[in-house]
Design a protein around this motif. Structure first.
Motif, mmCIF file in Angstrom:
data_model
loop_
_atom_site.group_PDB
_atom_site.id
_atom_site.type_symbol
_atom_site.label_atom_id
_atom_site.label_comp_id
_atom_site.label_asym_id
_atom_site.label_seq_id
_atom_site.Cartn_x
_atom_site.Cartn_y
_atom_site.Cartn_z
ATOM 1 N N TYR A 50 15.357 -8.068 -5.023
ATOM 2 C CA TYR A 50 15.041 -6.973 -4.109
ATOM 3 C C TYR A 50 13.657 -6.410 -4.429
ATOM 4 N N ARG A 51 13.353 -6.251 -5.716
ATOM 5 C CA ARG A 51 12.024 -5.777 -6.122
ATOM 6 C C ARG A 51 10.944 -6.701 -5.581
ATOM 7 N N LEU A 52 11.168 -7.987 -5.693
ATOM 8 C CA LEU A 52 10.216 -8.963 -5.175
ATOM 9 C C LEU A 52 10.007 -8.773 -3.671
ATOM 10 N N LEU A 53 11.096 -8.587 -2.948
ATOM 11 C CA LEU A 53 11.023 -8.442 -1.495
ATOM 12 C C LEU A 53 10.365 -7.133 -1.054
ATOM 13 N N VAL A 54 10.649 -6.050 -1.775
ATOM 14 C CA VAL A 54 10.200 -4.733 -1.320
ATOM 15 C C VAL A 54 8.936 -4.251 -2.036
ATOM 16 N N ILE A 55 8.851 -4.461 -3.322
ATOM 17 C CA ILE A 55 7.722 -3.930 -4.096
ATOM 18 C C ILE A 55 6.566 -4.924 -4.128
ATOM 19 N N GLU A 56 6.841 -6.136 -4.575
ATOM 20 C CA GLU A 56 5.767 -7.125 -4.712
ATOM 21 C C GLU A 56 5.148 -7.489 -3.360
ATOM 22 N N SER A 57 5.912 -7.370 -2.287
ATOM 23 C CA SER A 57 5.386 -7.652 -0.940
ATOM 24 C C SER A 57 4.523 -6.500 -0.418
ATOM 25 N N ARG A 58 4.557 -5.367 -1.119
ATOM 26 C CA ARG A 58 3.811 -4.163 -0.764
ATOM 27 C C ARG A 58 4.430 -3.392 0.400
ATOM 28 N N ILE A 59 5.628 -3.751 0.811
ATOM 29 C CA ILE A 59 6.311 -3.010 1.878
ATOM 30 C C ILE A 59 6.529 -1.562 1.463
ATOM 31 N N HIS A 60 6.904 -1.356 0.197
ATOM 32 C CA HIS A 60 7.139 0.016 -0.251
ATOM 33 C C HIS A 60 5.861 0.847 -0.197
ATOM 34 N N LYS A 61 4.744 0.291 -0.625
ATOM 35 C CA LYS A 61 3.473 1.022 -0.570
ATOM 36 C C LYS A 61 3.136 1.402 0.862
ATOM 37 N N LEU A 62 3.345 0.489 1.798
ATOM 38 C CA LEU A 62 3.098 0.770 3.202
ATOM 39 C C LEU A 62 4.019 1.883 3.700
#
Length: 149
Positions: free
Chosen positions: A118-130
């Motif tokens: 989940y971290r890979l999908l949400v954090i590493e993809s930068r979706i959370h920053k957006l």
């Protein structure tokens, strides 16, 4: 053996509006967190339905978050838990000569293999920053509109 990796992030912006105006904008934007509601249910958020006092106060719930602390107009702490993460989102409002510095602090852990994915999908993809940048931008716009009204 190491525990889950921790993620921390801060988004900040200075608004020309005073803290009480920014506080109202923060509360309005927090009320719409957890959209879309199907996503909150899919990931198994502990808090999936709005509940508790309004305006938001300790114990209030918005989908995906519970209000841990509400100190108007300076600090709002939201916490949440779902299948893949344990997290806190803290809004700090700091008076400045120019108005208010708004800070959105994220602190999260992602336990287990599914948490790491989940971290890979949400954090590493930068979706959370957006997503966080979008929240802060909406608060800024709303706060600036209120000061101009």
């Amino acid at each position: 053996m190491t525990g889950p990796r921790r993620y921390q992030d801060v988004r900040a912006v200075t608004l020309t509006a005073p803290p009480d105006v920014v506080w109202r904008a923060v509360l309005d934007q927090v009320e719409v967190l957890g959209q879309p509601s199907w996503y909150v249910r899919l990931i198994g958020c502990r808090d999936s339905q709005p509940a508790g006092p309004r305006p938001l106060a300790a114990g209030s719930v918005v989908p995906g978050f519970r209000v841990a602390t509400a100190d108007p107009p300076s600090r709002l702490v939201l916490d949440g838990v779902h299948r893949f993460s344990v997290y806190t989102l803290t809004f700090r409002l700091v008076p400045t000569d120019a108005g208010t510095r708004l800070e959105a602090h994220t602190d999260a852990t992602f336990p287990g293999a599914l948490g790491a994915l989940y971290r890979l999908l949400v954090i590493e993809s930068r979706i959370h920053k957006l997503a966080t940048r979008t929240i802060v931008t909406r608060i800024r716009r709303q706060g600036q509109l209120r000061i101009g009204a």
